[in-house]
Design a protein around this motif. Structure first.
Motif, PDB file in Angstrom:
ATOM      1  N   SER A  95       4.272 -15.217  -9.328  1.00 48.51           N
ATOM      2  CA  SER A  95       5.343 -14.824  -8.394  1.00 48.51           C
ATOM      3  C   SER A  95       5.446 -13.311  -8.301  1.00 48.51           C
ATOM      4  O   SER A  95       5.580 -12.752  -7.208  1.00 48.51           O
ATOM      5  CB  SER A  95       6.682 -15.399  -8.837  1.00 48.51           C
ATOM      6  N   LEU A  96       5.373 -12.643  -9.437  1.00 51.84           N
ATOM      7  CA  LEU A  96       5.450 -11.186  -9.458  1.00 51.84           C
ATOM      8  C   LEU A  96       4.261 -10.573  -8.723  1.00 51.84           C
ATOM      9  O   LEU A  96       4.432  -9.631  -7.943  1.00 51.84           O
ATOM     10  CB  LEU A  96       5.504 -10.682 -10.901  1.00 51.84           C
ATOM     11  N   PHE A  97       3.067 -11.108  -8.937  1.00 48.58           N
ATOM     12  CA  PHE A  97       1.877 -10.598  -8.255  1.00 48.58           C
ATOM     13  C   PHE A  97       2.019 -10.742  -6.740  1.00 48.58           C
ATOM     14  O   PHE A  97       1.760  -9.795  -5.993  1.00 48.58           O
ATOM     15  CB  PHE A  97       0.625 -11.327  -8.747  1.00 48.58           C
ATOM     16  N   VAL A  98       2.423 -11.901  -6.270  1.00 48.35           N
ATOM     17  CA  VAL A  98       2.571 -12.129  -4.829  1.00 48.35           C
ATOM     18  C   VAL A  98       3.664 -11.225  -4.258  1.00 48.35           C
ATOM     19  O   VAL A  98       3.488 -10.608  -3.201  1.00 48.35           O
ATOM     20  CB  VAL A  98       2.861 -13.614  -4.531  1.00 48.35           C
ATOM     21  N   TYR A  99       4.792 -11.127  -4.955  1.00 50.71           N
ATOM     22  CA  TYR A  99       5.901 -10.288  -4.491  1.00 50.71           C
ATOM     23  C   TYR A  99       5.468  -8.816  -4.428  1.00 50.71           C
ATOM     24  O   TYR A  99       5.770  -8.108  -3.463  1.00 50.71           O
ATOM     25  CB  TYR A  99       7.088 -10.469  -5.428  1.00 50.71           C
ATOM     26  N   ALA A 100       4.744  -8.344  -5.446  1.00 53.25           N
ATOM     27  CA  ALA A 100       4.273  -6.958  -5.459  1.00 53.25           C
ATOM     28  C   ALA A 100       3.253  -6.718  -4.341  1.00 53.25           C
ATOM     29  O   ALA A 100       3.267  -5.658  -3.702  1.00 53.25           O
ATOM     30  CB  ALA A 100       3.667  -6.619  -6.817  1.00 53.25           C
ATOM     31  N   PHE A 101       2.391  -7.689  -4.084  1.00 51.21           N
ATOM     32  CA  PHE A 101       1.405  -7.550  -3.016  1.00 51.21           C
ATOM     33  C   PHE A 101       2.097  -7.460  -1.647  1.00 51.21           C
ATOM     34  O   PHE A 101       1.752  -6.606  -0.822  1.00 51.21           O
ATOM     35  CB  PHE A 101       0.415  -8.711  -3.036  1.00 51.21           C
ATOM     36  N   VAL A 102       3.069  -8.326  -1.412  1.00 55.29           N
ATOM     37  CA  VAL A 102       3.823  -8.284  -0.156  1.00 55.29           C
ATOM     38  C   VAL A 102       4.548  -6.944  -0.021  1.00 55.29           C
ATOM     39  O   VAL A 102       4.572  -6.338   1.059  1.00 55.29           O
ATOM     40  CB  VAL A 102       4.807  -9.473  -0.061  1.00 55.29           C
ATOM     41  N   THR A 103       5.110  -6.463  -1.112  1.00 57.43           N
ATOM     42  CA  THR A 103       5.798  -5.168  -1.105  1.00 57.43           C
ATOM     43  C   THR A 103       4.829  -4.044  -0.760  1.00 57.43           C
ATOM     44  O   THR A 103       5.150  -3.163   0.055  1.00 57.43           O
ATOM     45  CB  THR A 103       6.456  -4.912  -2.475  1.00 57.43           C
ATOM     46  N   TRP A 104       3.656  -4.072  -1.358  1.00 54.15           N
ATOM     47  CA  TRP A 104       2.631  -3.069  -1.092  1.00 54.15           C
ATOM     48  C   TRP A 104       2.261  -3.058   0.398  1.00 54.15           C
ATOM     49  O   TRP A 104       2.161  -1.996   1.016  1.00 54.15           O
ATOM     50  CB  TRP A 104       1.409  -3.364  -1.961  1.00 54.15           C
ATOM     51  N   GLU A 105       2.058  -4.232   0.951  1.00 52.68           N
ATOM     52  CA  GLU A 105       1.710  -4.332   2.375  1.00 52.68           C
ATOM     53  C   GLU A 105       2.858  -3.852   3.269  1.00 52.68           C
ATOM     54  O   GLU A 105       2.625  -3.219   4.306  1.00 52.68           O
ATOM     55  CB  GLU A 105       1.320  -5.773   2.730  1.00 52.68           C
ATOM     56  N   LEU A 106       4.090  -4.161   2.891  1.00 51.97           N
ATOM     57  CA  LEU A 106       5.245  -3.685   3.664  1.00 51.97           C
ATOM     58  C   LEU A 106       5.342  -2.165   3.638  1.00 51.97           C
ATOM     59  O   LEU A 106       5.673  -1.536   4.653  1.00 51.97           O
ATOM     60  CB  LEU A 106       6.537  -4.305   3.126  1.00 51.97           C
ATOM     61  N   ILE A 107       5.059  -1.572   2.495  1.00 52.49           N
ATOM     62  CA  ILE A 107       5.088  -0.106   2.396  1.00 52.49           C
ATOM     63  C   ILE A 107       4.032   0.492   3.325  1.00 52.49           C
ATOM     64  O   ILE A 107       4.313   1.442   4.065  1.00 52.49           O
ATOM     65  CB  ILE A 107       4.873   0.339   0.931  1.00 52.49           C
ATOM     66  N   HIS A 108       2.823  -0.059   3.304  1.00 48.92           N
ATOM     67  CA  HIS A 108       1.772   0.445   4.192  1.00 48.92           C
ATOM     68  C   HIS A 108       2.146   0.270   5.667  1.00 48.92           C
ATOM     69  O   HIS A 108       1.915   1.164   6.479  1.00 48.92           O
ATOM     70  CB  HIS A 108       0.438  -0.249   3.903  1.00 48.92           C
ATOM     71  N   HIS A 109       2.724  -0.875   5.995  1.00 48.91           N
ATOM     72  CA  HIS A 109       3.138  -1.109   7.378  1.00 48.91           C
ATOM     73  C   HIS A 109       4.233  -0.126   7.797  1.00 48.91           C
ATOM     74  O   HIS A 109       4.218   0.404   8.913  1.00 48.91           O
ATOM     75  CB  HIS A 109       3.603  -2.555   7.549  1.00 48.91           C
ATOM     76  N   ALA A 110       5.178   0.119   6.905  1.00 53.05           N
ATOM     77  CA  ALA A 110       6.259   1.068   7.211  1.00 53.05           C
ATOM     78  C   ALA A 110       5.705   2.476   7.413  1.00 53.05           C
ATOM     79  O   ALA A 110       6.110   3.187   8.341  1.00 53.05           O
ATOM     80  CB  ALA A 110       7.302   1.055   6.098  1.00 53.05           C
ATOM     81  N   LEU A 111       4.775   2.884   6.560  1.00 53.14           N
ATOM     82  CA  LEU A 111       4.181   4.214   6.695  1.00 53.14           C
ATOM     83  C   LEU A 111       3.361   4.335   7.980  1.00 53.14           C
ATOM     84  O   LEU A 111       3.405   5.371   8.662  1.00 53.14           O
ATOM     85  CB  LEU A 111       3.325   4.540   5.475  1.00 53.14           C
ATOM     86  N   ASP A 112       2.613   3.276   8.317  1.00 52.07           N
ATOM     87  CA  ASP A 112       1.856   3.287   9.581  1.00 52.07           C
ATOM     88  C   ASP A 112       2.796   3.368  10.776  1.00 52.07           C
ATOM     89  O   ASP A 112       2.542   4.105  11.735  1.00 52.07           O
ATOM     90  CB  ASP A 112       0.974   2.041   9.700  1.00 52.07           C
ATOM     91  N   SER A 113       3.891   2.607  10.730  1.00 52.44           N
ATOM     92  CA  SER A 113       4.864   2.635  11.826  1.00 52.44           C
ATOM     93  C   SER A 113       5.530   3.999  11.938  1.00 52.44           C
ATOM     94  O   SER A 113       5.774   4.498  13.040  1.00 52.44           O
ATOM     95  CB  SER A 113       5.938   1.562  11.619  1.00 52.44           C
TER      96      SER A 113
END
Length: 177
Positions: A95-113
């Protein structure tokens, strides 16, 4: 440290609750205005999108931290009898791995936006705000989950007062730590 944990968890829960309440009121008023007076609120759909991000990601943060997810226990009783600690830690670490991965992707998406400078279609707000808020809530959620796992040695559902229900109501217990 537990006080900081509880405060952050409380803030996430209150933010999710307030956003959900505002969504409810906004939708109600918009429907009454649209059908009753032929006047809808400008930008309602976009405002609700922003609020939905808050409800979902702030909600996930406090639900994950308290291990309060809805669970389907098909094989769990058998696995718990055989290897209880291994099963619990595998579930939490996955659960922690999946949550951290989703968080990582959200950070990248936010920075790209943020870098693109794009604006929203109706209210002309910054487009990075939604993924940025989702990333922020997710970072807080991952931190809360890690802290809960460390604080409770893998039993985050036992933080504070918790009504714990078993399949058999006679075995239900009220835990307080």
């Amino acid at each position: 440290m537990e006080r900081v944990f509880r405060s952050l968890e409380w803030i996430m829960a209150v933010l999710a609750g307030i956003a959900l309440f505002i969504m409810m009121v906004l939708t109600f008023v918009d429907v009454i205005g649209r059908y009753g007076f032929n006047k809808s609120i400008f930008g309602t759909a976009e405002i609700i999108e922003y609020l939905m991000v808050c409800v979902i990601f702030a909600g996930i943060a406090f639900v994950t931290a308290g291990d309060q997810h809805i669970k389907v226990e098909i094989f769990e009783p058998w696995i718990k009898r055989k290897v209880p600690n291994l099963q619990r830690w595998c579930v939490h670490l996955f659960s922690l791995f999946v949550y951290a991965f989703v968080t990582w992707e959200l950070i990248h998406h936010a920075l790209d936006s943020f870098g693109s400078g794009k604006r929203t279609a109706v209210l002309d707000g910054p487009q990075w705000l939604m993924p940025g808020a989702a990333a922020l809530f997710s970072v807080v959620g991952v931190a809360l989950f890690v802290f809960a796992l460390l604080l409770t040695r893998g039993w985050p559902g036992r933080l504070g007062r918790l009504q714990h229900f078993e399949a058999d109501p006679e075995k239900s217990e009220h835990l307080e730590l």
